[in-house]
Design a protein around this motif. Structure first.
Motif, PDB file in Angstrom:
ATOM      1  N   ARG A  69       0.837  -1.189   0.000  1.00  0.00           N
ATOM      2  CA  ARG A  69       0.000   0.000   0.000  1.00  0.00           C
ATOM      3  C   ARG A  69       0.877   1.246   0.000  1.00  0.00           C
ATOM      4  O   ARG A  69       2.012   1.252   0.451  1.00  0.00           O
ATOM      5  CB  ARG A  69      -0.908   0.021   1.245  1.00  0.00           C
ATOM      6  CG  ARG A  69      -1.820  -1.167   1.387  1.00  0.00           C
ATOM      7  CD  ARG A  69      -2.787  -1.322   0.213  1.00  0.00           C
ATOM      8  NE  ARG A  69      -3.800  -0.273   0.215  1.00  0.00           N
ATOM      9  CZ  ARG A  69      -5.005  -0.393   0.744  1.00  0.00           C
ATOM     10  NH1 ARG A  69      -5.359  -1.535   1.327  1.00  0.00           N
ATOM     11  NH2 ARG A  69      -5.884   0.587   0.683  1.00  0.00           N
ATOM     12  N   TYR A  71       2.691   5.012  -1.291  1.00  0.00           N
ATOM     13  CA  TYR A  71       3.613   5.558  -2.286  1.00  0.00           C
ATOM     14  C   TYR A  71       4.858   4.696  -2.469  1.00  0.00           C
ATOM     15  O   TYR A  71       5.426   4.615  -3.561  1.00  0.00           O
ATOM     16  CB  TYR A  71       4.000   6.973  -1.846  1.00  0.00           C
ATOM     17  CG  TYR A  71       5.064   7.631  -2.690  1.00  0.00           C
ATOM     18  CD1 TYR A  71       4.820   7.958  -4.017  1.00  0.00           C
ATOM     19  CD2 TYR A  71       6.315   7.931  -2.153  1.00  0.00           C
ATOM     20  CE1 TYR A  71       5.791   8.572  -4.793  1.00  0.00           C
ATOM     21  CE2 TYR A  71       7.295   8.546  -2.924  1.00  0.00           C
ATOM     22  CZ  TYR A  71       7.020   8.868  -4.239  1.00  0.00           C
ATOM     23  OH  TYR A  71       7.982   9.469  -4.999  1.00  0.00           O
ATOM     24  N   PRO A 132      -1.204   6.513  -4.710  1.00  0.00           N
ATOM     25  CA  PRO A 132      -2.136   7.538  -4.232  1.00  0.00           C
ATOM     26  C   PRO A 132      -1.674   8.972  -4.495  1.00  0.00           C
ATOM     27  O   PRO A 132      -2.499   9.884  -4.557  1.00  0.00           O
ATOM     28  CB  PRO A 132      -2.215   7.260  -2.725  1.00  0.00           C
ATOM     29  CG  PRO A 132      -0.939   6.544  -2.394  1.00  0.00           C
ATOM     30  CD  PRO A 132      -0.628   5.715  -3.605  1.00  0.00           C
ATOM     31  N   MET A 163     -10.073   5.263  -5.796  1.00  0.00           N
ATOM     32  CA  MET A 163      -8.929   5.313  -4.889  1.00  0.00           C
ATOM     33  C   MET A 163      -9.345   5.780  -3.504  1.00  0.00           C
ATOM     34  O   MET A 163      -8.842   5.289  -2.488  1.00  0.00           O
ATOM     35  CB  MET A 163      -7.852   6.236  -5.461  1.00  0.00           C
ATOM     36  CG  MET A 163      -7.216   5.704  -6.750  1.00  0.00           C
ATOM     37  SD  MET A 163      -6.205   6.942  -7.585  1.00  0.00           S
ATOM     38  CE  MET A 163      -4.753   6.945  -6.513  1.00  0.00           C
ATOM     39  N   GLU A 168      -6.973   3.870  -0.554  1.00  0.00           N
ATOM     40  CA  GLU A 168      -5.580   3.992  -0.986  1.00  0.00           C
ATOM     41  C   GLU A 168      -4.977   5.322  -0.528  1.00  0.00           C
ATOM     42  O   GLU A 168      -3.818   5.379  -0.120  1.00  0.00           O
ATOM     43  CB  GLU A 168      -5.485   3.865  -2.516  1.00  0.00           C
ATOM     44  CG  GLU A 168      -4.064   3.841  -3.050  1.00  0.00           C
ATOM     45  CD  GLU A 168      -3.269   2.605  -2.644  1.00  0.00           C
ATOM     46  OE1 GLU A 168      -2.045   2.735  -2.472  1.00  0.00           O
ATOM     47  OE2 GLU A 168      -3.873   1.527  -2.472  1.00  0.00           O
ATOM     48  N   ILE A 169      -5.786   6.411  -0.542  1.00  0.00           N
ATOM     49  CA  ILE A 169      -5.216   7.704  -0.153  1.00  0.00           C
ATOM     50  C   ILE A 169      -4.987   7.812   1.355  1.00  0.00           C
ATOM     51  O   ILE A 169      -4.302   8.724   1.807  1.00  0.00           O
ATOM     52  CB  ILE A 169      -6.080   8.886  -0.637  1.00  0.00           C
ATOM     53  CG1 ILE A 169      -7.431   8.933   0.089  1.00  0.00           C
ATOM     54  CG2 ILE A 169      -6.279   8.858  -2.133  1.00  0.00           C
ATOM     55  CD1 ILE A 169      -8.151  10.244  -0.117  1.00  0.00           C
ATOM     56  N   LEU A 172      -1.306   7.985   2.250  1.00  0.00           N
ATOM     57  CA  LEU A 172      -0.462   9.124   1.900  1.00  0.00           C
ATOM     58  C   LEU A 172       0.197   9.685   3.152  1.00  0.00           C
ATOM     59  O   LEU A 172      -0.480   9.930   4.157  1.00  0.00           O
ATOM     60  CB  LEU A 172      -1.293  10.219   1.228  1.00  0.00           C
ATOM     61  CG  LEU A 172      -1.654  10.010  -0.242  1.00  0.00           C
ATOM     62  CD1 LEU A 172      -2.711  11.016  -0.673  1.00  0.00           C
ATOM     63  CD2 LEU A 172      -0.409  10.142  -1.111  1.00  0.00           C
ATOM     64  N   ALA A 202     -11.752  13.139  -2.004  1.00  0.00           N
ATOM     65  CA  ALA A 202     -10.494  13.197  -1.254  1.00  0.00           C
ATOM     66  C   ALA A 202     -10.411  14.407  -0.335  1.00  0.00           C
ATOM     67  O   ALA A 202      -9.689  14.378   0.661  1.00  0.00           O
ATOM     68  CB  ALA A 202      -9.308  13.216  -2.224  1.00  0.00           C
TER      69      ALA A 202
END
Length: 408
Positions: A69, A71, A132, A163, A168-169, A172, A202
């Protein structure tokens, strides 16, 4: 071994924009081949080299495979067998996935030139959802290219929303969120950054304090746009006009009205005391994103004091001097300039008021200059000592501002 110009340099050439960075991808080479030709290695996660003469970046063509998961959850393969098309396929948007060979011919397997003509921000492949940061990059590119008519393709917006739904974000890291946000705030139309984040869902995850402003009404006689979220968008764009490229003023614009989301419903559409209520959510946001101290401090001053600036001509000289002192404006006039730019953006960030004059800024600049002319030297010469010197200087500064107020 073949080299290609790639990414933003090719995109900006096609758009007729100035090209500042030249990035290259190298196909058919291994790291030892680059070293043998004098290139200097600089890449940590994958092979990147600096040209021995131009110092421009040359990266070996590579592919990426999702392993976790966030970056950093990628395995990178860079070798002489990776093709140019494979390298371009891992990029985010088609407009960034165009290459130019050494003869100036375009290599455009994913239709980036077509999307530039159609003013479309479109993802290259379904693998887009694996990183992300790309969501933030799309929003940032929207802020840069919205004035040229670019919009996000429907299928790409659907991926952004996916996303967010898939969480997924959530992976971050704050530093990346801030880095992309800071760049977006320095673009020509930062309101587009907010709109893309909000449409994708987001904004509520990354900036809940800002998302909460949408739908909050304001008094129409002062804010014809009514919706506080729309007002913030307009203030962001006004800040970009007044202080082009200055992300510090942009951050102040973004956060100046956070307190309006906390106004009790029974008091709406009035927002008495919002400038003080906004300090707490601003501090929470700044701490969560690890915003630099300089940004957090000036944004708090704008949040707390922007109404005083709007009514600058009504302030008593003592209040005006206190404001200048809190801003440290006598020692740091450039800080006052940034502060006033954010306040002026608040005034012009209203429907039908985009070109309004803002004489309050000129008055406070003159007040600052008048106060700064007062020095300790004449009072020392009179024989004053210690606190008496400071008291005398304050009286003189108040007198100077009073005389300026009379003239204005």
């Amino acid at each position: 071994m073949r080299t290609y110009l790639v990414g933003g340099a090719v995109r900006d050439k096609l758009l007729g924009r100035p090209v500042t960075d030249h990035d290259h991808v190298v196909v058919g080479a291994r790291p030892e081949d680059m070293l043998a030709q004098g290139y200097k290695p600089v890449g940590k996660d994958f092979p990147v080299f600096l040209h021995p003469k131009t110092n421009e970046e040359y990266a070996l063509a590579r592919t990426e495979r999702k392993t976790g998961r966030g970056y950093h959850g990628f395995a990178v393969h860079a070798d002489s067998d990776v093709t140019l098309e494979e390298d371009l396929a891992r990029r985010d948007l088609t407009i960034n996935a165009i290459a130019e060979d050494e003869q100036g011919q375009l290599v455009d397997p994913y239709g980036g030139a077509r999307d530039i003509e159609q003013r479309m921000l479109r993802h290259v492949s379904p693998a887009f959802v694996e990183d992300p940061v790309r969501l933030l990059r799309v929003a940032r590119f929207a802020a840069r290219f919205a004035p040229l008519g670019f919009t996000v393709a429907d299928e790409t917006m659907a991926l952004l929303q996916q996303m967010v739904r898939d969480g997924e974000i959530d992976h971050l890291v704050p530093e990346r969120v801030w880095a992309e946000t800071r760049k977006a705030l320095g673009e020509t139309q930062p309101s587009a950054f907010l709109r893309v984040l909000r449409e994708s869902g987001a904004l509520a995850v990354l900036f809940p304090e800002v998302d909460a402003l949408y739908g909050v009404p304001q008094r129409a006689e002062f804010h014809p746009e009514v919706d506080t979220g729309i007002h913030v968008e307009m203030v962001l764009d006004a800040a970009a006009r007044l202080a082009p490229g200055n992300d510090l003023v942009g951050f102040c614009a973004l956060t100046h009205d956070l307190g309006k989301a906390l106004t009790p419903k029974e008091e709406l559409p009035r927002h008495v005391g919002h400038e003080h209520r906004g300090v707490r959510p601003l501090r929470v946001l700044a701490a969560r994103l690890k915003v630099p101290t300089e940004y957090a401090e000036l944004a708090e001053l704008v949040c707390r004091e922007h109404l005083n600036v709007h009514r600058a001509f009504e302030l008593k000289p003592a209040t005006a001097l206190k404001l200048l002192t809190v801003l440290d404006a006598l020692r740091r006039p450039e800080r006052l300039q940034l502060f006033l730019a954010a306040c002026m953006a608040d005034k012009q960030g209203r429907l039908g008021h985009e070109q309004d004059d803002y004489p309050q800024a000129g008055y406070l600049r003159h007040a600052r200059d008048a106060a700064a002319l007062v020095t300790s030297a004449p009072f020392v010469a009179q024989g004053l000592q210690g606190p008496a010197i400071g008291a005398a200087m304050e009286r003189a500064r108040l007198q100077a501002i009073s005389e300026l107020k009379t003239l204005s």
